[in-house]
Write a protein that holds these residues in place. Sequence first.
Motif, PDB file in Angstrom:
ATOM      1  N   ILE A   1       0.831  -1.201   0.000  1.00 41.60           N
ATOM      2  CA  ILE A   1       0.000   0.000   0.000  1.00 41.60           C
ATOM      3  C   ILE A   1       0.869   1.257   0.000  1.00 41.60           C
ATOM      4  O   ILE A   1       0.507   2.272  -0.616  1.00 41.60           O
ATOM      5  CB  ILE A   1      -0.972  -0.001   1.210  1.00 41.60           C
ATOM      6  N   LEU A   2       2.031   1.204   0.664  1.00 42.60           N
ATOM      7  CA  LEU A   2       2.933   2.357   0.671  1.00 42.60           C
ATOM      8  C   LEU A   2       3.559   2.574  -0.708  1.00 42.60           C
ATOM      9  O   LEU A   2       3.888   3.704  -1.075  1.00 42.60           O
ATOM     10  CB  LEU A   2       4.043   2.158   1.706  1.00 42.60           C
ATOM     11  N   ARG A   3       3.719   1.501  -1.443  1.00 39.96           N
ATOM     12  CA  ARG A   3       4.223   1.614  -2.814  1.00 39.96           C
ATOM     13  C   ARG A   3       3.134   2.116  -3.756  1.00 39.96           C
ATOM     14  O   ARG A   3       3.380   2.971  -4.608  1.00 39.96           O
ATOM     15  CB  ARG A   3       4.720   0.243  -3.282  1.00 39.96           C
ATOM     16  N   ALA A   4       1.933   1.585  -3.609  1.00 40.09           N
ATOM     17  CA  ALA A   4       0.878   1.867  -4.583  1.00 40.09           C
ATOM     18  C   ALA A   4       0.275   3.263  -4.439  1.00 40.09           C
ATOM     19  O   ALA A   4      -0.013   3.920  -5.449  1.00 40.09           O
ATOM     20  CB  ALA A   4      -0.229   0.814  -4.463  1.00 40.09           C
ATOM     21  N   LEU A   5       0.066   3.716  -3.207  1.00 37.10           N
ATOM     22  CA  LEU A   5      -0.696   4.950  -3.020  1.00 37.10           C
ATOM     23  C   LEU A   5      -0.057   6.170  -3.682  1.00 37.10           C
ATOM     24  O   LEU A   5      -0.752   6.923  -4.384  1.00 37.10           O
ATOM     25  CB  LEU A   5      -0.937   5.191  -1.532  1.00 37.10           C
ATOM     26  N   PRO A   6       1.249   6.436  -3.520  1.00 33.59           N
ATOM     27  CA  PRO A   6       1.824   7.601  -4.217  1.00 33.59           C
ATOM     28  C   PRO A   6       1.731   7.490  -5.739  1.00 33.59           C
ATOM     29  O   PRO A   6       1.496   8.495  -6.426  1.00 33.59           O
ATOM     30  CB  PRO A   6       3.283   7.607  -3.747  1.00 33.59           C
ATOM     31  N   LEU A   7       1.909   6.277  -6.268  1.00 35.73           N
ATOM     32  CA  LEU A   7       1.829   6.097  -7.717  1.00 35.73           C
ATOM     33  C   LEU A   7       0.385   6.242  -8.200  1.00 35.73           C
ATOM     34  O   LEU A   7       0.126   6.818  -9.264  1.00 35.73           O
ATOM     35  CB  LEU A   7       2.385   4.729  -8.104  1.00 35.73           C
ATOM     36  N   PHE A   8      -0.554   5.719  -7.444  1.00 35.48           N
ATOM     37  CA  PHE A   8      -1.969   5.892  -7.764  1.00 35.48           C
ATOM     38  C   PHE A   8      -2.334   7.373  -7.770  1.00 35.48           C
ATOM     39  O   PHE A   8      -3.032   7.851  -8.672  1.00 35.48           O
ATOM     40  CB  PHE A   8      -2.806   5.136  -6.734  1.00 35.48           C
ATOM     41  N   LEU A   9      -1.842   8.105  -6.782  1.00 38.30           N
ATOM     42  CA  LEU A   9      -2.090   9.550  -6.725  1.00 38.30           C
ATOM     43  C   LEU A   9      -1.491  10.266  -7.932  1.00 38.30           C
ATOM     44  O   LEU A   9      -2.076  11.234  -8.439  1.00 38.30           O
ATOM     45  CB  LEU A   9      -1.506  10.124  -5.437  1.00 38.30           C
ATOM     46  N   LEU A  10      -0.340   9.804  -8.391  1.00 39.13           N
ATOM     47  CA  LEU A  10       0.262  10.394  -9.588  1.00 39.13           C
ATOM     48  C   LEU A  10      -0.661  10.205 -10.791  1.00 39.13           C
ATOM     49  O   LEU A  10      -0.845  11.135 -11.592  1.00 39.13           O
ATOM     50  CB  LEU A  10       1.622   9.743  -9.842  1.00 39.13           C
ATOM     51  N   GLY A  11      -1.244   9.019 -10.919  1.00 36.54           N
ATOM     52  CA  GLY A  11      -2.199   8.789 -11.993  1.00 36.54           C
ATOM     53  C   GLY A  11      -3.441   9.650 -11.858  1.00 36.54           C
ATOM     54  O   GLY A  11      -3.957  10.183 -12.851  1.00 36.54           O
ATOM     55  N   VAL A  12      -3.940   9.811 -10.633  1.00 40.15           N
ATOM     56  CA  VAL A  12      -5.105  10.671 -10.397  1.00 40.15           C
ATOM     57  C   VAL A  12      -4.787  12.117 -10.781  1.00 40.15           C
ATOM     58  O   VAL A  12      -5.597  12.802 -11.421  1.00 40.15           O
ATOM     59  CB  VAL A  12      -5.548  10.583  -8.923  1.00 40.15           C
ATOM     60  N   ALA A  13      -3.604  12.594 -10.391  1.00 42.25           N
ATOM     61  CA  ALA A  13      -3.206  13.963 -10.721  1.00 42.25           C
ATOM     62  C   ALA A  13      -3.103  14.149 -12.228  1.00 42.25           C
ATOM     63  O   ALA A  13      -3.531  15.182 -12.776  1.00 42.25           O
ATOM     64  CB  ALA A  13      -1.870  14.293 -10.052  1.00 42.25           C
ATOM     65  N   ALA A  14      -2.544  13.156 -12.934  1.00 43.37           N
ATOM     66  CA  ALA A  14      -2.459  13.235 -14.394  1.00 43.37           C
ATOM     67  C   ALA A  14      -3.856  13.271 -15.014  1.00 43.37           C
ATOM     68  O   ALA A  14      -4.093  13.967 -16.018  1.00 43.37           O
ATOM     69  CB  ALA A  14      -1.655  12.060 -14.941  1.00 43.37           C
ATOM     70  N   ALA A  15      -4.795  12.533 -14.421  1.00 43.72           N
ATOM     71  CA  ALA A  15      -6.168  12.533 -14.914  1.00 43.72           C
ATOM     72  C   ALA A  15      -6.830  13.894 -14.712  1.00 43.72           C
ATOM     73  O   ALA A  15      -7.527  14.403 -15.600  1.00 43.72           O
ATOM     74  CB  ALA A  15      -6.969  11.448 -14.208  1.00 43.72           C
ATOM     75  N   PHE A  16      -6.632  14.487 -13.532  1.00 42.55           N
ATOM     76  CA  PHE A  16      -7.207  15.800 -13.258  1.00 42.55           C
ATOM     77  C   PHE A  16      -6.652  16.840 -14.229  1.00 42.55           C
ATOM     78  O   PHE A  16      -7.398  17.631 -14.806  1.00 42.55           O
ATOM     79  CB  PHE A  16      -6.901  16.191 -11.812  1.00 42.55           C
ATOM     80  N   TYR A  17      -5.346  16.796 -14.441  1.00 39.00           N
ATOM     81  CA  TYR A  17      -4.725  17.710 -15.400  1.00 39.00           C
ATOM     82  C   TYR A  17      -5.272  17.438 -16.802  1.00 39.00           C
ATOM     83  O   TYR A  17      -5.625  18.370 -17.541  1.00 39.00           O
ATOM     84  CB  TYR A  17      -3.210  17.521 -15.375  1.00 39.00           C
ATOM     85  N   GLY A  18      -5.354  16.167 -17.172  1.00 39.80           N
ATOM     86  CA  GLY A  18      -5.825  15.827 -18.512  1.00 39.80           C
ATOM     87  C   GLY A  18      -7.268  16.180 -18.763  1.00 39.80           C
ATOM     88  O   GLY A  18      -7.663  16.414 -19.908  1.00 39.80           O
TER      89      GLY A  18
END
Length: 387
Positions: A215-232
Amino acid sequence: MVRADDELRNPIPPRIARGGWLDALRFIVGALIILYHFREASPVPLPQLHPVFDRGYLLTDFFIIDSGYVLARIYGDRLASGQASLRAYARQRLLRVIPAHLVVSLILVVIVGGAALAGVTPSNPRWFDWSQLPAQVLLVQAWGVPGGQGWNAPTWTLSALIGCYLLLPWICRALWRWPPVVVLIGAAVLVVVADVAASVWLGDPIYRLPMRYGILRALPLFLLGVAAAFYGSRVYVSPRRAGAIGVGAGVALVVLQAFGAFSLLSLGLMTVIIWGAGAMPVLRPSRLVEHLALMSFSMFLTNEVSRIVWFGFLDALGQDALSASLRWALWSIGFAGAFVAAAVFRYGFDRPVQTWLNPPGVRRAAGEAAAGPASASGAVVSAEHAG
């Protein structure tokens, strides 16, 4: 007429849709994950040919980032504004993962247990320790709970992503109030900070943390994808420019892998590739690409079982005594068979069960109605992600 003029002056990003570049990427990466899992079973272990074959962790990270991107593009606005039913959303996310996971786990248990009753010992008995099975079946192995090693090991990704899925409504509510550029930069900085913290305190970089810290590995990377989606979803870039940027990032990623992992930079390039694919409107959706992408979850979930069964069978027949050319042929058959097994599972179990569990009324309540043609893309785990 005024509305048309406004759209020409202020174009909006296209919605993501099925049958386009995002779906193609999902299938391609899923196929590479199967190759990664089959790498050591080849007559000459593939990492001996090039170390890139040992970098499957980057493929896992791709699916984690992609999951954040796709789900945020589909559900983000409605979750942030409170228009989607949290109960329906959580129900759909859990039912997307759990039934298929339990059935594949049961199949593997029956195979291993049946072989044991028949007196057949697995090639690697340590990977089938029964004490490790409960944590994996319950999908808690990525949360520091002891167990979960071996068996269908890649399911740690599902364990971590379930937590990310359930946190998404609150993530969207927190991030959607900020400017998109700030959110994207903040997410990138968070990944770098998390990488430093993981290296210092846990002894491994963020992108290679072991299963128990999933979960510590996945959450920051998942957030990066969410941020890219918001920007996109907020910042328009012409399809031609977005495509050029995405292709450029893809070329850079391939070139980098020829010289080394460059893992943090690779994570950034993968995020750009996903964003670029999502910024390209799907003018001519491909039904084939759509089906291949929808099969990627089954590919992720079943390929380890296919590998265990096929190469366990070959080991029992004494494949080490066969010629190298015959062993390569058998390896190729096993590799292709993993895709066949995934298709059988997808169309024989997963799709009909999902249709039954998630009828149109439930999907609308969960927020997919606003996603239009993109909705089915969110029904695929990244798989997963994946393994």
